[in-house]
Scaffold this motif. Sequence first.
Motif, PDB file in Angstrom:
ATOM      1  N   LEU A 148     -14.165 -28.772  65.241  1.00 57.84           N
ATOM      2  CA  LEU A 148     -12.746 -29.060  65.119  1.00 57.84           C
ATOM      3  C   LEU A 148     -12.367 -29.574  63.733  1.00 57.84           C
ATOM      4  CD1 LEU A 148     -12.208 -30.758  68.567  1.00 57.84           C
ATOM      5  CD2 LEU A 148     -11.398 -28.516  67.884  1.00 57.84           C
ATOM      6  N   GLN A 149     -13.338 -30.133  62.999  1.00 59.04           N
ATOM      7  CA  GLN A 149     -13.021 -30.669  61.680  1.00 59.04           C
ATOM      8  C   GLN A 149     -12.574 -29.579  60.710  1.00 59.04           C
ATOM      9  OE1 GLN A 149     -15.238 -34.080  60.085  1.00 59.04           O
ATOM     10  NE2 GLN A 149     -16.705 -33.742  61.718  1.00 59.04           N
ATOM     11  N   ASP A 150     -12.931 -28.323  61.006  1.00 59.61           N
ATOM     12  CA  ASP A 150     -12.515 -27.215  60.148  1.00 59.61           C
ATOM     13  C   ASP A 150     -11.176 -26.632  60.564  1.00 59.61           C
ATOM     14  OD1 ASP A 150     -14.667 -27.336  58.440  1.00 59.61           O
ATOM     15  OD2 ASP A 150     -15.890 -25.953  59.601  1.00 59.61           O
ATOM     16  N   SER A 151     -10.626 -27.109  61.700  1.00 55.27           N
ATOM     17  CA  SER A 151      -9.318 -26.634  62.127  1.00 55.27           C
ATOM     18  C   SER A 151      -8.245 -27.263  61.248  1.00 55.27           C
ATOM     19  CB  SER A 151      -9.074 -27.023  63.591  1.00 55.27           C
ATOM     20  OG  SER A 151      -7.714 -26.813  63.937  1.00 55.27           O
ATOM     21  N   PRO A 152      -7.253 -26.491  60.803  1.00 58.23           N
ATOM     22  CA  PRO A 152      -6.184 -27.055  59.955  1.00 58.23           C
ATOM     23  C   PRO A 152      -5.480 -28.243  60.597  1.00 58.23           C
ATOM     24  CG  PRO A 152      -6.082 -24.661  59.959  1.00 58.23           C
ATOM     25  CD  PRO A 152      -7.097 -25.045  61.006  1.00 58.23           C
ATOM     26  N   LEU A 153      -5.438 -28.310  61.912  1.00 58.34           N
ATOM     27  CA  LEU A 153      -4.743 -29.391  62.584  1.00 58.34           C
ATOM     28  C   LEU A 153      -5.526 -30.700  62.547  1.00 58.34           C
ATOM     29  CD1 LEU A 153      -3.481 -27.395  65.678  1.00 58.34           C
ATOM     30  CD2 LEU A 153      -2.107 -28.169  63.746  1.00 58.34           C
ATOM     31  N   PHE A 154      -6.843 -30.617  62.450  1.00 60.36           N
ATOM     32  CA  PHE A 154      -7.686 -31.809  62.451  1.00 60.36           C
ATOM     33  C   PHE A 154      -8.339 -32.063  61.099  1.00 60.36           C
ATOM     34  CE2 PHE A 154      -7.691 -30.390  66.902  1.00 60.36           C
ATOM     35  CZ  PHE A 154      -7.369 -31.567  67.561  1.00 60.36           C
ATOM     36  N   ARG A 155      -8.189 -31.145  60.157  1.00 56.83           N
ATOM     37  CA  ARG A 155      -8.876 -31.249  58.874  1.00 56.83           C
ATOM     38  C   ARG A 155      -8.356 -32.420  58.058  1.00 56.83           C
ATOM     39  NH1 ARG A 155      -7.714 -26.187  56.083  1.00 56.83           N
ATOM     40  NH2 ARG A 155      -9.130 -25.262  57.614  1.00 56.83           N
ATOM     41  N   VAL A 156      -9.268 -33.132  57.417  1.00 58.64           N
ATOM     42  CA  VAL A 156      -8.906 -34.260  56.567  1.00 58.64           C
ATOM     43  C   VAL A 156      -8.000 -33.781  55.437  1.00 58.64           C
ATOM     44  CG1 VAL A 156      -9.786 -36.022  55.006  1.00 58.64           C
ATOM     45  CG2 VAL A 156     -11.040 -35.487  57.103  1.00 58.64           C
ATOM     46  N   GLY A 157      -6.904 -34.495  55.223  1.00 58.27           N
ATOM     47  CA  GLY A 157      -5.992 -34.152  54.148  1.00 58.27           C
ATOM     48  C   GLY A 157      -4.814 -33.299  54.578  1.00 58.27           C
ATOM     49  N   GLU A 158      -4.886 -32.712  55.780  1.00 59.15           N
ATOM     50  CA  GLU A 158      -3.775 -31.893  56.284  1.00 59.15           C
ATOM     51  C   GLU A 158      -2.804 -32.758  57.079  1.00 59.15           C
ATOM     52  OE1 GLU A 158      -3.244 -28.816  55.592  1.00 59.15           O
ATOM     53  OE2 GLU A 158      -5.165 -28.166  54.726  1.00 59.15           O
ATOM     54  N   ASN A 159      -1.599 -32.259  57.269  1.00 56.82           N
ATOM     55  CA  ASN A 159      -0.597 -32.966  58.052  1.00 56.82           C
ATOM     56  C   ASN A 159      -0.884 -32.778  59.543  1.00 56.82           C
ATOM     57  OD1 ASN A 159       1.650 -34.175  59.100  1.00 56.82           O
ATOM     58  ND2 ASN A 159       3.100 -32.633  58.398  1.00 56.82           N
ATOM     59  N   PRO A 160      -1.162 -33.865  60.285  1.00 54.59           N
ATOM     60  CA  PRO A 160      -1.511 -33.728  61.703  1.00 54.59           C
ATOM     61  C   PRO A 160      -0.309 -33.704  62.642  1.00 54.59           C
ATOM     62  CG  PRO A 160      -1.729 -36.010  61.076  1.00 54.59           C
ATOM     63  CD  PRO A 160      -1.267 -35.262  59.838  1.00 54.59           C
ATOM     64  N   VAL A 161       0.904 -33.731  62.087  1.00 53.25           N
ATOM     65  CA  VAL A 161       2.111 -33.785  62.918  1.00 53.25           C
ATOM     66  C   VAL A 161       2.816 -32.436  62.903  1.00 53.25           C
ATOM     67  CG1 VAL A 161       4.363 -34.870  63.234  1.00 53.25           C
ATOM     68  CG2 VAL A 161       2.402 -36.250  62.499  1.00 53.25           C
ATOM     69  N   VAL A 162       3.142 -31.922  64.094  1.00 54.15           N
ATOM     70  CA  VAL A 162       3.885 -30.663  64.226  1.00 54.15           C
ATOM     71  C   VAL A 162       5.188 -30.978  64.961  1.00 54.15           C
ATOM     72  CG1 VAL A 162       3.890 -28.330  65.160  1.00 54.15           C
ATOM     73  CG2 VAL A 162       1.749 -29.320  64.320  1.00 54.15           C
ATOM     74  N   THR A 163       6.295 -30.916  64.248  1.00 51.77           N
ATOM     75  CA  THR A 163       7.601 -31.214  64.843  1.00 51.77           C
ATOM     76  C   THR A 163       8.062 -30.048  65.720  1.00 51.77           C
ATOM     77  OG1 THR A 163       8.174 -32.556  62.919  1.00 51.77           O
ATOM     78  CG2 THR A 163       9.984 -31.855  64.346  1.00 51.77           C
ATOM     79  N   LEU A 164       8.640 -30.364  66.879  1.00 52.59           N
ATOM     80  CA  LEU A 164       9.032 -29.337  67.853  1.00 52.59           C
ATOM     81  C   LEU A 164      10.544 -29.329  68.065  1.00 52.59           C
ATOM     82  CD1 LEU A 164       6.333 -30.084  70.597  1.00 52.59           C
ATOM     83  CD2 LEU A 164       6.152 -28.466  68.698  1.00 52.59           C
ATOM     84  N   ASN A 165      11.083 -28.122  68.260  1.00 54.10           N
ATOM     85  CA  ASN A 165      12.481 -28.032  68.674  1.00 54.10           C
ATOM     86  C   ASN A 165      12.545 -28.160  70.196  1.00 54.10           C
ATOM     87  OD1 ASN A 165      11.882 -25.495  69.834  1.00 54.10           O
ATOM     88  ND2 ASN A 165      12.448 -24.411  67.945  1.00 54.10           N
ATOM     89  N   ALA A 166      13.730 -28.085  70.766  1.00 54.19           N
ATOM     90  CA  ALA A 166      13.903 -28.323  72.200  1.00 54.19           C
ATOM     91  C   ALA A 166      13.120 -27.321  73.054  1.00 54.19           C
ATOM     92  CB  ALA A 166      15.388 -28.274  72.560  1.00 54.19           C
ATOM     93  N   GLU A 167      13.162 -26.047  72.677  1.00 55.92           N
ATOM     94  CA  GLU A 167      12.449 -25.012  73.443  1.00 55.92           C
ATOM     95  C   GLU A 167      10.941 -25.217  73.364  1.00 55.92           C
ATOM     96  OE1 GLU A 167      11.936 -20.115  73.543  1.00 55.92           O
ATOM     97  OE2 GLU A 167      13.361 -21.067  72.170  1.00 55.92           O
ATOM     98  N   GLN A 168      10.439 -25.505  72.166  1.00 52.23           N
ATOM     99  CA  GLN A 168       9.008 -25.728  71.995  1.00 52.23           C
ATOM    100  C   GLN A 168       8.553 -26.988  72.727  1.00 52.23           C
ATOM    101  OE1 GLN A 168       9.182 -25.892  67.772  1.00 52.23           O
ATOM    102  NE2 GLN A 168       8.921 -23.681  67.466  1.00 52.23           N
TER     103      GLN A 168
END
Length: 287
Positions: A103-123
């Motif tokens: 998982l450390q190589d996943s962009p969502l968990f990788r050090v230095g990447e933004n771990p927050v994904v903002t969602l709209n109402a549908e998402q």
Amino acid sequence: MLNEEKTGIPGLNEADLRLKGFKVHALPESTEVPVKAGRRDFYKMGLVNGDMTINYGGQLLEIKGTALFFVNPHVPHALVRRISRTSGYACIFTETFLNGRDLQDSPLFRVGENPVVTLNAEQAAFMTGLFEKMLTVYGGDYLYKGDLIKNYIALIIHEALRIQPAQHGSTFRNGESRLTHLFTEQLEKQFPIERSDDPLRLRSPRDYARHLSVHVNYLNRSVRETTGKTTSAHISARIIAEAKALLQHSDWSVSEIAYALGFEYPAYFNNYFKRLTGSTPNTFRKV
């Protein structure tokens, strides 16, 4: 057996994690702050609705509205401030539970990447449904619920990547921010400490400057201008975080931990730990 305070998750005990490798739960509406990171061997994935500030690896992240938040356990993190009541769900899991996926190589968990994904109402509605399904399956008696939850986790990760694609080739404002990113990345690569006979190799700003082939004064100035903190402060905070994790979650002696963290003598480590935390390693371990 550790209690729920040791795991850092309300209502969660160690047996659940060791037995199944995952846990799904609804977030409490009110949470005292600061809330520090819990166990360092479990990844976390949450759906959060509310306004809050999170310190993630020394970076302050603002969450407003509804967002997904992905936590790498090797990155120090804590809830700093809450503006309103929060709600949502969280899932924690090990790499072993996901069949060893790195998982450390996943962009969502990788050090230095933004771990927050903002969602709209549908998402947000779609993701809420997935977490609710996970919670229902987890509390049920379906024989293959572990496999089903793995699929839910994978779906959430892929949907998050689709909503917020990884940024290939990070862009930086200037050379100072790029160097700070390289320093932070190299700092995190030193951890976690897995073996007591393989000590920490980079412990001072001069060590990192030499490794990055820059003058130590340029490194110190770049880190200070970019983060507001000194290079030494970043290094000390990470060493102390690792020391606490080893004291809490390993059976190594204080001397073994001291040597693993690069201290020549255990007495040096004791003085260093007490100066930065206010307590000795042995006292901290007993709490």
